[in-house]
Design an enzyme around this catalytic site. Structure first.
Site, PDB file in Angstrom:
ATOM      1  N   SER A 195     -74.823-143.045  91.828  1.00 56.82           N
ATOM      2  CA  SER A 195     -75.330-143.571  90.556  1.00 56.82           C
ATOM      3  C   SER A 195     -76.506-142.743  90.085  1.00 56.82           C
ATOM      4  O   SER A 195     -77.541-142.672  90.762  1.00 56.82           O
ATOM      5  CB  SER A 195     -75.781-145.025  90.734  1.00 56.82           C
ATOM      6  N   HIS A 201     -71.308-142.174  88.849  1.00 50.20           N
ATOM      7  CA  HIS A 201     -71.480-143.532  88.330  1.00 50.20           C
ATOM      8  C   HIS A 201     -72.573-143.527  87.267  1.00 50.20           C
ATOM      9  O   HIS A 201     -73.711-143.135  87.520  1.00 50.20           O
ATOM     10  CB  HIS A 201     -71.844-144.459  89.494  1.00 50.20           C
ATOM     11  N   MET A 233     -77.122-149.643  80.247  1.00 59.20           N
ATOM     12  CA  MET A 233     -77.776-150.960  80.100  1.00 59.20           C
ATOM     13  C   MET A 233     -78.400-151.058  78.712  1.00 59.20           C
ATOM     14  O   MET A 233     -79.000-150.093  78.233  1.00 59.20           O
ATOM     15  CB  MET A 233     -78.872-151.120  81.152  1.00 59.20           C
ATOM     16  N   HIS A 261     -70.219-147.674  83.987  1.00 53.00           N
ATOM     17  CA  HIS A 261     -70.458-149.100  84.242  1.00 53.00           C
ATOM     18  C   HIS A 261     -71.265-149.667  83.075  1.00 53.00           C
ATOM     19  O   HIS A 261     -72.465-149.427  82.961  1.00 53.00           O
ATOM     20  CB  HIS A 261     -71.215-149.226  85.580  1.00 53.00           C
ATOM     21  N   MET A 266     -70.343-156.799  92.053  1.00 56.13           N
ATOM     22  CA  MET A 266     -71.763-156.445  92.156  1.00 56.13           C
ATOM     23  C   MET A 266     -72.343-157.041  93.433  1.00 56.13           C
ATOM     24  O   MET A 266     -72.168-158.235  93.710  1.00 56.13           O
ATOM     25  CB  MET A 266     -72.540-156.979  90.954  1.00 56.13           C
ATOM     26  N   PHE A 290     -81.162-153.129  87.942  1.00 58.15           N
ATOM     27  CA  PHE A 290     -82.101-152.190  88.552  1.00 58.15           C
ATOM     28  C   PHE A 290     -81.507-151.579  89.826  1.00 58.15           C
ATOM     29  O   PHE A 290     -80.744-152.243  90.528  1.00 58.15           O
ATOM     30  CB  PHE A 290     -83.414-152.909  88.916  1.00 58.15           C
ATOM     31  N   GLY A 291     -81.919-150.358  90.105  1.00 59.26           N
ATOM     32  CA  GLY A 291     -81.554-149.720  91.360  1.00 59.26           C
ATOM     33  C   GLY A 291     -82.522-150.156  92.461  1.00 59.26           C
ATOM     34  O   GLY A 291     -83.521-150.822  92.190  1.00 59.26           O
ATOM     35  N   GLY A 334     -77.396-151.657  96.579  1.00 54.03           N
ATOM     36  CA  GLY A 334     -77.857-151.721  97.964  1.00 54.03           C
ATOM     37  C   GLY A 334     -76.894-151.138  98.984  1.00 54.03           C
ATOM     38  O   GLY A 334     -76.944-151.499 100.167  1.00 54.03           O
TER      39      GLY A 334
HETATM   40  C1  DX5 Z   1     -77.540-151.800  89.249  1.00 54.67           C
HETATM   41  C2  DX5 Z   1     -76.625-150.630  88.993  1.00 54.67           C
HETATM   42  C3  DX5 Z   1     -76.373-149.805  90.189  1.00 54.67           C
HETATM   43  C4  DX5 Z   1     -77.585-149.131  90.792  1.00 54.67           C
HETATM   44  C5  DX5 Z   1     -77.395-149.043  92.277  1.00 54.67           C
HETATM   45  O1  DX5 Z   1     -77.528-152.656  88.167  1.00 54.67           O
HETATM   46  O2  DX5 Z   1     -75.374-151.093  88.530  1.00 54.67           O
HETATM   47  O3  DX5 Z   1     -75.343-148.848  89.960  1.00 54.67           O
HETATM   48  O4  DX5 Z   1     -77.820-147.855  90.283  1.00 54.67           O
HETATM   49  O5  DX5 Z   1     -78.543-148.545  92.866  1.00 54.67           O
HETATM   50  P1  DX5 Z   1     -78.808-148.622  94.437  1.00 54.67           P
HETATM   51  O6  DX5 Z   1     -77.684-147.903  95.114  1.00 54.67           O
HETATM   52  O7  DX5 Z   1     -80.105-147.907  94.570  1.00 54.67           O
HETATM   53  O8  DX5 Z   1     -78.878-150.074  94.802  1.00 54.67           O
HETATM   54 ZN    ZN Z   2     -73.638-149.658  88.446  1.00 57.59          ZN
END
Ligand code: DX5
Ligand code: ZN
Length: 223
Positions: free
Chosen positions: A7, A32, A36, A65, A136, A142-143, A176
């Site tokens: 991502s 990915h 948003m 996404h 999900m 958020f990442g 995660g």
């Molecule tokens: C969260 C995103 C994810 C995110 C995952 O809303 O859809 O794609 O980037 O990040 P990580 O792998 O750091 O949890």
């Molecule tokens: Zn995503």
């Protein structure tokens, strides 16, 4: 087949083209792209023009996404920007079946995503038309959040139903995913793994991708 989809949310946005190329050279299968809109989720990232700007930087499959409120209105834009797979949320305000049909009409593969609190049953009526279901494993937005193991029951339910119907539908997990959680997800039946921090935060992205892949392959084939 196991696929790893880094991502770009965790990448250096000032060098998105180079980061995409780097992922391709590091052995990723997909890229990915988290879109948003600040409405469906409390965060804003980027849209179709940014995706279009990196389309000629890499040959990777663009795994888009959409965490946006009205995906149906933007499907054509994302197709034109170079999306290969378009995934939207069943919780969005667009009619789900019409949105899937629109994605297919545009010539893209269709994915539908469910948030952690949404039941797997919500996607069952659409399953026959889909290439992918995205479960999900964190609240979208958020990442860098922690994997929610309770979402694995839904992955199991979906994998069972896909097999029962004899379909070829991928199950993607997102949020995660790292070397500690990837096996749990693969053992439950997921085969496409999104990883932001675990890949872009690693010193060696190629090693991170190949480690995730081999852990996933082992756990998935043991199911
Ligand atoms: C969260 C995103 C994810 C995110 C995952 O809303 O859809 O794609 O980037 O990040 P990580 O792998 O750091 O949890
Ligand atoms: Zn995503």
């Amino acid at each position: 087949m196991i696929k790893i989809s880094p991502s770009v949310l965790a990448s250096d946005f000032s060098a998105l083209g180079a980061e995409s190329k780097r992922m391709e050279e590091s052995g990723a299968d997909y890229l990915h792209l988290d879109v948003m809109d600040g409405r469906f989720v409390p965060n804003i990232t980027f849209g179709a023009p940014v995706i279009k700007s990196i389309r000629n930087k890499t040959g990777l499959v663009f795994d888009v996404h959409l965490m946006i409120d009205k995906p149906l209105e933007y499907i054509e834009d994302f197709k034109k920007a170079g999306a290969d797979i378009i995934t939207f949320h069943v919780e969005s305000s667009s009619p789900a079946e019409q949105t899937v049909d629109k994605i297919l009409e545009c010539g893209c593969k269709a994915g539908v995503s469910i948030k952690p609190k949404t039941a797997a049953e919500e996607v069952l009526p659409l399953l026959d038309k889909l290439s992918m279901v995205l479960v999900m494993t964190v609240e979208p937005g958020f990442g860098g959040q922690s994997f929610m193991p309770e979402t694995m029951e839904k992955v199991k339910t979906l994998r069972r139903e896909i097999e029962r119907r004899g379909l070829d539908v991928d199950i993607q997990v997102d949020g995660g995913i790292n070397e500690k959680t990837v096996e749990t997800a693969a053992a439950a039946g997921a085969n496409v793994f999104v990883a932001g921090s675990a890949v872009f935060g690693a010193e060696n992205a190629a090693k991170a991708i190949s480690d995730l892949r081999s852990l996933a392959e082992k756990a998935y084939s043991a199911t």
